[in-house]
Design an enzyme around this catalytic site. Structure first.
Site, PDB file in Angstrom:
ATOM      1  N   GLU A 181      54.220  44.251  52.891  1.00  0.00           N
ATOM      2  CA  GLU A 181      53.733  42.962  53.407  1.00  0.00           C
ATOM      3  C   GLU A 181      54.839  42.339  54.253  1.00  0.00           C
ATOM      4  OE1 GLU A 181      50.905  40.577  53.271  1.00  0.00           O
ATOM      5  OE2 GLU A 181      52.382  39.744  54.662  1.00  0.00           O
ATOM      6  N   GLN A 201      43.815  30.322  52.442  1.00  0.00           N
ATOM      7  CA  GLN A 201      43.029  30.012  53.646  1.00  0.00           C
ATOM      8  C   GLN A 201      41.755  29.203  53.374  1.00  0.00           C
ATOM      9  OE1 GLN A 201      42.628  33.750  56.064  1.00  0.00           O
ATOM     10  NE2 GLN A 201      44.192  34.566  54.699  1.00  0.00           N
ATOM     11  N   CYS A 210      34.832  34.267  56.037  1.00  0.00           N
ATOM     12  CA  CYS A 210      34.143  33.030  55.667  1.00  0.00           C
ATOM     13  C   CYS A 210      33.101  32.584  56.692  1.00  0.00           C
ATOM     14  CB  CYS A 210      35.101  31.884  55.392  1.00  0.00           C
ATOM     15  SG  CYS A 210      34.247  30.598  54.444  1.00  0.00           S
ATOM     16  N   ASP A 236      39.018  41.753  53.404  1.00  0.00           N
ATOM     17  CA  ASP A 236      38.498  41.584  54.763  1.00  0.00           C
ATOM     18  C   ASP A 236      38.574  42.863  55.589  1.00  0.00           C
ATOM     19  OD1 ASP A 236      38.171  38.953  54.023  1.00  0.00           O
ATOM     20  OD2 ASP A 236      39.770  38.157  55.317  1.00  0.00           O
ATOM     21  N   LYS A 253      33.039  38.315  54.000  1.00  0.00           N
ATOM     22  CA  LYS A 253      34.489  38.464  53.866  1.00  0.00           C
ATOM     23  C   LYS A 253      35.066  37.155  53.354  1.00  0.00           C
ATOM     24  CE  LYS A 253      34.694  41.932  57.535  1.00  0.00           C
ATOM     25  NZ  LYS A 253      34.864  43.087  56.640  1.00  0.00           N
ATOM     26  N   THR A 254      35.258  37.083  52.035  1.00  0.00           N
ATOM     27  CA  THR A 254      35.753  35.858  51.404  1.00  0.00           C
ATOM     28  C   THR A 254      36.747  36.205  50.294  1.00  0.00           C
ATOM     29  OG1 THR A 254      33.911  35.912  49.818  1.00  0.00           O
ATOM     30  CG2 THR A 254      33.608  34.535  51.774  1.00  0.00           C
ATOM     31  N   ALA A 255      37.562  35.217  49.933  1.00  0.00           N
ATOM     32  CA  ALA A 255      38.460  35.382  48.790  1.00  0.00           C
ATOM     33  C   ALA A 255      37.645  35.514  47.509  1.00  0.00           C
ATOM     34  CB  ALA A 255      39.414  34.189  48.703  1.00  0.00           C
ATOM     35  N   ALA A 256      36.478  34.872  47.500  1.00  0.00           N
ATOM     36  CA  ALA A 256      35.597  34.964  46.329  1.00  0.00           C
ATOM     37  C   ALA A 256      35.123  36.397  46.120  1.00  0.00           C
ATOM     38  CB  ALA A 256      34.407  34.032  46.502  1.00  0.00           C
ATOM     39  N   CYS A 265      30.492  31.346  49.222  1.00  0.00           N
ATOM     40  CA  CYS A 265      30.928  30.577  50.373  1.00  0.00           C
ATOM     41  C   CYS A 265      30.588  29.121  50.071  1.00  0.00           C
ATOM     42  CB  CYS A 265      30.171  31.098  51.601  1.00  0.00           C
ATOM     43  SG  CYS A 265      31.028  30.825  53.133  1.00  0.00           S
TER      44      CYS A 265
HETATM   45  P1  FAD Z   1      44.329  38.132  53.672  1.00  0.00           P
HETATM   46  O1  FAD Z   1      44.356  37.209  52.516  1.00  0.00           O
HETATM   47  O2  FAD Z   1      44.177  37.566  55.022  1.00  0.00           O
HETATM   48  O3  FAD Z   1      45.670  38.996  53.580  1.00  0.00           O
HETATM   49  C1  FAD Z   1      45.990  40.032  54.459  1.00  0.00           C
HETATM   50  C2  FAD Z   1      47.488  40.296  54.322  1.00  0.00           C
HETATM   51  O4  FAD Z   1      47.836  41.493  55.018  1.00  0.00           O
HETATM   52  C3  FAD Z   1      48.335  39.175  54.906  1.00  0.00           C
HETATM   53  O5  FAD Z   1      49.276  38.735  53.958  1.00  0.00           O
HETATM   54  C4  FAD Z   1      48.995  39.818  56.116  1.00  0.00           C
HETATM   55  O6  FAD Z   1      50.296  39.297  56.379  1.00  0.00           O
HETATM   56  C5  FAD Z   1      49.056  41.277  55.698  1.00  0.00           C
HETATM   57  N1  FAD Z   1      49.146  42.208  56.818  1.00  0.00           N
HETATM   58  C6  FAD Z   1      48.604  42.092  58.051  1.00  0.00           C
HETATM   59  N2  FAD Z   1      48.956  43.127  58.815  1.00  0.00           N
HETATM   60  C7  FAD Z   1      49.710  43.933  58.039  1.00  0.00           C
HETATM   61  C8  FAD Z   1      50.374  45.160  58.271  1.00  0.00           C
HETATM   62  N3  FAD Z   1      50.349  45.747  59.470  1.00  0.00           N
HETATM   63  N4  FAD Z   1      51.077  45.724  57.261  1.00  0.00           N
HETATM   64  C9  FAD Z   1      51.140  45.124  56.034  1.00  0.00           C
HETATM   65  N5  FAD Z   1      50.532  43.939  55.776  1.00  0.00           N
HETATM   66  C10 FAD Z   1      49.834  43.362  56.770  1.00  0.00           C
HETATM   67  N6  FAD Z   1      37.157  32.540  51.376  1.00  0.00           N
HETATM   68  C11 FAD Z   1      36.472  32.020  50.322  1.00  0.00           C
HETATM   69  O7  FAD Z   1      36.319  32.688  49.322  1.00  0.00           O
HETATM   70  N7  FAD Z   1      35.954  30.752  50.375  1.00  0.00           N
HETATM   71  C12 FAD Z   1      36.141  29.952  51.438  1.00  0.00           C
HETATM   72  O8  FAD Z   1      35.673  28.812  51.431  1.00  0.00           O
HETATM   73  C13 FAD Z   1      36.873  30.457  52.552  1.00  0.00           C
HETATM   74  N8  FAD Z   1      37.078  29.684  53.639  1.00  0.00           N
HETATM   75  C14 FAD Z   1      37.871  30.149  54.660  1.00  0.00           C
HETATM   76  C15 FAD Z   1      38.127  29.305  55.728  1.00  0.00           C
HETATM   77  C16 FAD Z   1      38.958  29.708  56.758  1.00  0.00           C
HETATM   78  C17 FAD Z   1      39.211  28.770  57.911  1.00  0.00           C
HETATM   79  C18 FAD Z   1      39.568  31.004  56.704  1.00  0.00           C
HETATM   80  C19 FAD Z   1      40.506  31.438  57.776  1.00  0.00           C
HETATM   81  C20 FAD Z   1      39.279  31.857  55.641  1.00  0.00           C
HETATM   82  C21 FAD Z   1      38.426  31.449  54.619  1.00  0.00           C
HETATM   83  N9  FAD Z   1      38.108  32.282  53.537  1.00  0.00           N
HETATM   84  C22 FAD Z   1      37.385  31.790  52.481  1.00  0.00           C
HETATM   85  C23 FAD Z   1      38.383  33.743  53.614  1.00  0.00           C
HETATM   86  C24 FAD Z   1      39.532  34.251  52.768  1.00  0.00           C
HETATM   87  O9  FAD Z   1      40.710  33.560  53.078  1.00  0.00           O
HETATM   88  C25 FAD Z   1      39.708  35.744  53.036  1.00  0.00           C
HETATM   89  O10 FAD Z   1      38.472  36.405  52.908  1.00  0.00           O
HETATM   90  C26 FAD Z   1      40.692  36.377  52.065  1.00  0.00           C
HETATM   91  O11 FAD Z   1      41.977  35.827  52.256  1.00  0.00           O
HETATM   92  C27 FAD Z   1      40.719  37.905  52.222  1.00  0.00           C
HETATM   93  O12 FAD Z   1      41.783  38.491  51.530  1.00  0.00           O
HETATM   94  P2  FAD Z   1      42.546  39.756  52.141  1.00  0.00           P
HETATM   95  O13 FAD Z   1      43.632  40.054  51.174  1.00  0.00           O
HETATM   96  O14 FAD Z   1      41.585  40.815  52.508  1.00  0.00           O
HETATM   97  O15 FAD Z   1      43.165  39.215  53.507  1.00  0.00           O
END
Ligand code: FAD
Length: 408
Positions: free
Chosen positions: A35, A43, A161, A301, A309-312, A344
């Protein structure tokens, strides 16, 4: 080169949750997280930051505090997946090999796919909640709005989201009313999709809210260009007759930008090659195991999972992935299945949330014994206070949300 038993690429919501759950299950596992970022973001609260109801600084923590104590943090960008060699290569050329890989680097935002957007973002009435630095500017612009046309867009790609593009609109509408500006304003929702929301049970109450709030909705309107002198949003509009270009003058423009899988995912052997999985990490939608590389799993995501695509969603995916990965390590069969659960929380005003939970079949999947399609103050409190607390203190620590106990 270094070797770890389990390598996790991406230390966001998914990577940290999986690492913590794995180490809770067996603290002797050798888990490394690749990371690059010093910071970890919550987010989901950025919508509330854009609405002036949450402090931006409360959405970020040092990544160091999020990485589980027993995990190894490799602070680097992963540049290449080489699953045939069971290894990844980082940007500085280091090779990290593994027995098992969990791929979850999130998605990539393409501000530059809208012409004129990179230059004007955060200025000239153009804002977006889709970046930590930008969300506070959304509130500045909503607060200082003097009436006129406010446009809220949804792009022509998959996004994280899918409710966020309209949540901020409902908050803005209410803020304009409080400031006595609503009769001097036009509020427009311009979406590249064909409707308000992909889950019919929730689309219905949302359309009623759009009507109640006197919002003008345009479907199949895909934002392509922003001009600032004068301020104009130019959309590619698809109708039965064909495609045409439509320009709408604006005073405030909230952009939900186009997104895709990160390039190094798209260009890797892990990416799906056809259909909706094309470009995304190609995993089995129930077991989260990669469809071609059995020692690789994916979630979040960046994955091909056909859910929102959500944290949920990550919260429900992670325990399935962890149980299946542990089973694979013991040469047992992969018995855990993800049902597509996502949530969501649709913020429809200050103090109002429709807590939209659903599964792969697009059926409501409520955690609480309450009619899920109604706007509720209790669900606002959950979104505003409950979920951020649970995220930092339970989810990222690999602890359960006990949804199954709450579920009716
Ligand atoms: P992320 O949490 O984005 O993490 C990805 C990680 O990978 C990051 O730390 C990044 O630095 C790292 N990375 C990137 N490239 C590389 C690389 N080349 N090598 C190694 N690491 C890398 N979700 C909900 O559940 N409810 C909501 O109400 C909601 N509202 C949202 C509103 C907004 C405005 C946004 C932007 C998002 C929202 N979300 C919501 C979505 C939620 O934040 C994401 O779906 C969630 O964070 C996905 O988790 P993830 O680990 O897949 O991605």
């Amino acid at each position: 080169s270094t070797h770890h038993q389990i390598v996790i690429v991406g230390g966001g919501s998914a990577g940290i949750t999986v690492a913590a759950q794995l180490l809770n299950a067996n603290s002797n596992l050798d888990v490394a997280i690749i990371e690059p970022s010093e910071k970890h973001y919550y987010q989901p609260a950025w919508t509330l930051v854009g609405g002036g109801a949450f402090a931006a600084e409360d959405t970020v923590k040092p990544e160091k505090e999020c990485i589980p104590e027993k995990a190894t943090w490799i602070k680097a960008y992963c540049q290449e997946f080489q699953p045939d060699q069971n290894q990844v290569v980082t940007q500085d050329g280091s090779v990290v090999s593994y027995d098992y890989l969990v791929a979850c680097p999130g998605l990539q935002i393409h501000w530059d796919w809208v012409e004129g957007l990179p230059e004007t973002l955060g200025k000239n009435g153009v804002c977006s909640n889709y970046a930590f630095e930008q969300a506070p500017k959304t509130w500045e612009m909503i607060r200082n709005f003097k009436g006129g046309t406010a446009i809220f867009t949804y792009p022509g790609t998959a996004i994280k989201c899918p409710g966020a593009p309209q949540k901020i609109m409902y908050l803005a509408d209410e803020a304009f009313r409080k400031n006595g500006l609503r009769d001097r304003s036009k509020v427009m929702y311009c979406t590249a999709t064909g409707g308000i929301f992909g889950v019919p049970a929730y689309a219905k109450p949302l359309m009623e809210i759009v009507k109640r709030k006197d919002i003008e909705m345009r479907v199949k309107y895909n934002l392509k260009t922003i001009k600032t002198d004068p301020k104009e949003a130019i959309f590619e509009v698809t109708t039965d007759e064909g495609v045409e270009s439509v320009s709408i003058p604006f005073d405030l423009l909230h952009v939900s930008p186009p997104m895709s899988a990160p390039d190094f995912v798209k260009n890797s052997p892990l990416a799906g090659t056809e259909g909706a999985a094309k470009g995304w990490i190609d995993v089995n939608k129930f077991t989260l195991q990669h469809n071609r590389y059995p020692n690789v799993f994916g979630l979040g995501d960046a994955s091909s999972l056909p859910t929102s695509k959500t944290a949920a969603a990550v919260r429900s995916e992670a325990p399935v992935l962890v149980q299946n990965l542990l089973a694979l390590m013991e040469s047992k069969s992969l018995n855990n299945q993800y049902d597509g659960y996502a949530c969501c929380p649709l913020v429809t005003g200050y103090g109002k949330v429709i807590f939209a939970e659903f599964d792969y079949d697009k059926n409501p999947s409520p955690t609480f014994p309450l009619e899920p399609t109604e706007e509720r103050y209790s669900m606002w409190l959950l979104k505003r206070y409950g979920l951020p607390f649970l995220y930092w203190n339970r989810m990222l620590k690999g602890k359960n949300f006990e949804r199954s106990l709450l579920k009716k």
